[in-house]
Scaffold this motif. Structure first.
Motif, PDB file in Angstrom:
ATOM      1  N   HIS A 131      -1.887  -4.078 -12.651  1.00 19.20           N
ATOM      2  CA  HIS A 131      -1.151  -2.964 -12.047  1.00 19.20           C
ATOM      3  C   HIS A 131       0.280  -2.890 -12.583  1.00 19.20           C
ATOM      4  O   HIS A 131       0.760  -1.812 -12.934  1.00 19.20           O
ATOM      5  CB  HIS A 131      -1.150  -3.134 -10.523  1.00 19.20           C
ATOM      6  CG  HIS A 131      -0.882  -1.859  -9.799  1.00 19.20           C
ATOM      7  ND1 HIS A 131      -0.035  -1.771  -8.722  1.00 19.20           N
ATOM      8  CD2 HIS A 131      -1.340  -0.599  -9.995  1.00 19.20           C
ATOM      9  CE1 HIS A 131       0.006  -0.529  -8.302  1.00 19.20           C
ATOM     10  NE2 HIS A 131      -0.775   0.208  -9.047  1.00 19.20           N
ATOM     11  N   LEU A 149      -8.802  -1.087 -10.062  1.00 24.26           N
ATOM     12  CA  LEU A 149      -7.601  -0.922  -9.229  1.00 24.26           C
ATOM     13  C   LEU A 149      -7.807   0.196  -8.216  1.00 24.26           C
ATOM     14  O   LEU A 149      -7.394   0.087  -7.054  1.00 24.26           O
ATOM     15  CB  LEU A 149      -6.381  -0.631 -10.112  1.00 24.26           C
ATOM     16  CG  LEU A 149      -5.925  -1.795 -10.987  1.00 24.26           C
ATOM     17  CD1 LEU A 149      -4.838  -1.358 -11.953  1.00 24.26           C
ATOM     18  CD2 LEU A 149      -5.409  -2.947 -10.129  1.00 24.26           C
ATOM     19  N   GLN A 169       0.886  -1.165   0.000  1.00 24.57           N
ATOM     20  CA  GLN A 169       0.000   0.000   0.000  1.00 24.57           C
ATOM     21  C   GLN A 169       0.927   1.219   0.000  1.00 24.57           C
ATOM     22  O   GLN A 169       1.437   1.626   1.039  1.00 24.57           O
ATOM     23  CB  GLN A 169      -0.886  -0.027   1.238  1.00 24.57           C
ATOM     24  CG  GLN A 169      -1.722   1.213   1.475  1.00 24.57           C
ATOM     25  CD  GLN A 169      -2.537   1.615   0.258  1.00 24.57           C
ATOM     26  OE1 GLN A 169      -2.107   2.425  -0.557  1.00 24.57           O
ATOM     27  NE2 GLN A 169      -3.694   1.016   0.121  1.00 24.57           N
ATOM     28  N   ILE A 225      -1.833  -3.831   0.721  1.00 20.83           N
ATOM     29  CA  ILE A 225      -3.060  -3.228   0.173  1.00 20.83           C
ATOM     30  C   ILE A 225      -4.280  -3.727   0.944  1.00 20.83           C
ATOM     31  O   ILE A 225      -5.177  -2.972   1.266  1.00 20.83           O
ATOM     32  CB  ILE A 225      -3.178  -3.551  -1.332  1.00 20.83           C
ATOM     33  CG1 ILE A 225      -2.078  -2.801  -2.088  1.00 20.83           C
ATOM     34  CG2 ILE A 225      -4.543  -3.161  -1.887  1.00 20.83           C
ATOM     35  CD1 ILE A 225      -1.854  -3.252  -3.499  1.00 20.83           C
ATOM     36  N   TYR A 274      -5.262   0.299  -4.962  1.00 18.41           N
ATOM     37  CA  TYR A 274      -3.954   0.317  -5.637  1.00 18.41           C
ATOM     38  C   TYR A 274      -3.604   1.758  -6.033  1.00 18.41           C
ATOM     39  O   TYR A 274      -4.492   2.606  -6.186  1.00 18.41           O
ATOM     40  CB  TYR A 274      -3.981  -0.564  -6.883  1.00 18.41           C
ATOM     41  CG  TYR A 274      -4.024  -2.045  -6.572  1.00 18.41           C
ATOM     42  CD1 TYR A 274      -2.872  -2.803  -6.572  1.00 18.41           C
ATOM     43  CD2 TYR A 274      -5.217  -2.671  -6.252  1.00 18.41           C
ATOM     44  CE1 TYR A 274      -2.907  -4.152  -6.274  1.00 18.41           C
ATOM     45  CE2 TYR A 274      -5.267  -4.020  -5.945  1.00 18.41           C
ATOM     46  CZ  TYR A 274      -4.105  -4.752  -5.956  1.00 18.41           C
ATOM     47  OH  TYR A 274      -4.149  -6.088  -5.642  1.00 18.41           O
TER      48      TYR A 274
END
Lengths: 268, 406
Positions: B340, B396, A207, A232, B401
């Motif tokens: 990603h 995302l 994260q 995350i 993210y």
């Protein structure tokens, strides 16, 4: 003569009770609780982020609401809801619970407090009495957590009164993870600190909006590095630490940093 | 789209460079936003692949346009025009003897044509174009790459800064070193192009003084209309009408054919908002949306007549019937990592992608993403598709993210 009259009133009252209605209330409440718990849990697994925590935390609140409504409906169908009758009923209920089920009552009360104070919510990662895991359900009497080894631990709410409760993410997505590295003291600490920072920065689990920190401390037998960062998703914490450890070790090997080894004691 | 858009189009230039902070993503109509939220909520309850609603107009009457027709109606943008717009923005900076700042960064989202524009600009001005290092050089932190590139110290353009790094513990050194030197003016005057996702990541790994950043302003509804319209008039002598296949509302400005004023749809506004103002994304969806009746040749010899005005009609599939890639609800973190990584590097070859993913992750998910239309392989490089980009970005972002700022 009076006793006879009262008994006959009670019998009359029992005879007036609609057991079918009572059964329907109990069954309806049970069905609603089961349905709401399952559907909200299912929904929570389909959404992510803060919505997941919101959906999960609404399960115990909804259950309490259903139980309270079912209780009110039951009482009003059993007795006439006058103040005197309610006081007598509550008194008897409190006495019974206080004598026979002290801990049970304490847990129930603590369960209500948990909904208000929210020391843990479904989806939180907590540790109570050495048991660490994700809160799966908050029942009326206990909290159910699932450990990383997929074991369900049932903890009564009364632990709330006198135990330390560690909550790693406290209702948010942010759960700090720590990867430890114990290195031989002869190395360039600045280089290693920078390297470990990059190890975290390049992890797919990271994260990135949360800070990364590397804490260095010297032990008598090694230099201890604590690489702290946030994944995350809290659920990824073990994969994250694994990823940090594997890639950290590989990076340290490439620059020739040695790991600490406990010296072997030899006789004499 | 409304008739005033034509006037608005004339006011705003199609290609306009602005500072990154001034970037304004187009807004969507309220009805579209509400429908999008409802659709994503409904998707949560769908177990299998979401079914698309059937088109209101019978689809057997409409056919997709062949590639040659699509290329004629919606050709690839002329990047020289974009380079000219960049030229006017950089005019003052180019005239400085000792330019301050020494480098300017052009940030562009995926499919925005940032690289193509900078290459065209470098060609116009005869500036050197720096080629990126090989992955091996990046991983080795091989700074000898600079020596080969810097040369005589003449002005230079690096079209893709994202080619200088890999999200790997050993893949950051070269980029940091390059930015340190470039932003300190040690390698002369230069323009750096950078993908917006890579720039978002770089801002976390490089903590030097932030250089001046420019970006191409978003293509909103008037800009899209202006961009699509002239290309059409160039390739046909008679007017081309672009109408929705269900309501018949016009999508692009058209001459008044009957007595009633033309009614316009919000298709372009939705397209601009959905594509986040990225021309490449909008263009890809625009090309998908165009259909014609089988007997409509769209050629100059074969013309329809209505009220004595010859014209051709291109039928646009209504927005709610367009089959655009979506990210299924069952998608896991493995797929998210792939999307990603591809976006952070503006595409990667298979081997490098494998290197950058967590060690435990398999690569079979990439083929599943390909089936969903979210990623595609061009030569050896895997990229997020233009049509799938909005869905991938939305997914995302909602999962926490790092995303770009466009």
């Amino acid at each position: 003569m009076n006793n006879l009259t009262e008994n006959s009133f009670l019998l009359q009252a029992l005879a007036d009770v609609n057991f079918l209605q009572l059964g329907l209330i109990v069954f309806g409440a049970w069905l609603l609780i089961a349905l709401s718990s399952r559907s909200l849990s299912w929904l929570a697994n389909r959404v992510s982020g803060r919505f997941r925590f919101f959906v999960l935390s609404s399960i115990p609140v909804l259950r309490l609401l259903i139980i309270v409504i079912a209780l009110v409906l039951t009482i009003t169908s059993l007795i006439e809801p006058t103040m005197e009758n309610l006081m007598v009923l509550l008194g008897l209920f409190g006495l019974g619970l206080g004598v026979a089920f002290k801990d049970f009552a304490s847990s129930l009360l603590a369960g209500v407090v948990t909904l208000y104070e929210a020391p843990y919510r479904p989806g939180d990662w907590i540790e109570i009495n050495g048991a660490y895991g994700e809160v799966k359900a908050i029942n009326m009497r206990c909290v159910e957590i699932v450990t990383p080894d997929d074991t369900v631990v049932v903890i009564p709410h009364l632990k709330l009164w006198d135990q330390l409760i560690f909550n790693a993410n406290d209702g948010s997505q942010n759960l700090q993870c720590v990867a430890d590295f114990y290195l031989h003291p002869h190395h360039d600490a600045t280089q290693v600190k920078r390297l470990l920072y990059d190890v975290a920065l390049t992890s797919a689990f990271l994260q990135i909006r949360k800070p990364i920190s590397v804490i260095v401390s010297e032990k008598p037998w090694a230099t201890h590095y604590r690489l702290k960062a946030y994944p995350i998703e809290p659920r990824q914490q073990f994969h994250f630490v694994t990823d940090l450890t594997i890639r950290g070790k590989a990076a340290l090997n490439r620059v020739g940093v040695e790991y600490a080894a406990i010296p072997t004691l030899t006789n004499g | 789209m409304n008739p005033n858009s034509t006037v608005e189009t004339q006011k705003t230039p199609s290609w306009q460079y602005v500072s990154v902070a001034s970037y304004q993503p187009p807004s969507a109509p309220v009805t579209y936003s509400a429908r999008e939220r409802y659709t994503s909520f409904r998707r949560l309850f769908q177990r299998s692949k979401p079914e698309q609603d059937g088109p209101l107009i019978s689809t057997d009457k409409l056919l997709s346009l062949p590639l040659c027709q699509l290329d004629r109606l919606a050709p690839a943008p002329v990047w020289q025009r974009c380079a000219e717009a960049l030229d006017s923005e950089l005019k003052d900076w180019l005239q400085q003897e000792d330019p301050t700042p020494p480098v300017i960064v052009m940030v562009g989202p995926p499919h925005s044509g940032n690289i193509e524009t900078l290459e065209a600009w470098a060609e116009i001005h005869a500036w050197r174009t720096l080629k990126g290092p090989t992955p091996e050089q990046i991983l080795a932190g091989d700074t000898s790459w600079f020596a080969a590139q810097i040369g005589d110290g003449s002005p230079w353009v690096l079209p893709a800064l994202e080619n200088l790094y890999l999200r790997h513990v050993e893949g950051l050194k070269l980029l940091r070193h390059f930015l340190d030197l470039a932003c300190a003016g040690q390698i002369g005057q230069g323009i750096i192009g950078c993908d917006s996702w890579a720039w978002a990541f770089i801002s976390h790994l490089w903590h030097g003084r932030t250089p001046t950043t420019l970006t191409l302003q978003a293509f909103d509804e008037p800009r899209l209309a202006a961009h699509f319209q002239p290309q059409i008039s160039e390739c046909n002598s008679s007017p081309l009408l672009f109408r929705l296949s269900d309501t018949g509302h016009y999508v692009l400005p058209a001459p008044e054919i009957g007595e009633k004023p033309n009614e316009y749809s919000k298709f372009l506004q939705i397209l601009a908002a959905h594509s986040r103002g990225i021309l490449g994304v909008a263009q890809a969806i625009w090309r998908t949306s165009m259909q014609a009746e089988p007997d409509e040749k769209l050629s100059e010899e074969d013309e329809n007549t209505n009220n004595n005005i010859p014209h051709h009609t291109v039928w646009i599939i209504p927005w709610n019937q367009l089959k655009l890639p979506v990210v299924p609800a069952k998608i896991g973190h493995g797929e998210a990592f792939i999307l990603h990584a591809l976006l952070l590097h503006n595409g990667l070859p298979y081997d490098l992608l494998k290197l950058l993913l967590p060690t435990s992750q398999g690569m079979e998910n990439i083929y599943w993403l390909e089936e969903e239309g979210l990623v595609t392989q061009n030569d050896t490089v895997w990229k997020v598709t233009a049509q799938g980009y909005p869905a991938a970005r939305q997914f995302l972002q909602s999962n926490g993210y790092l995303v770009d700022q466009f």
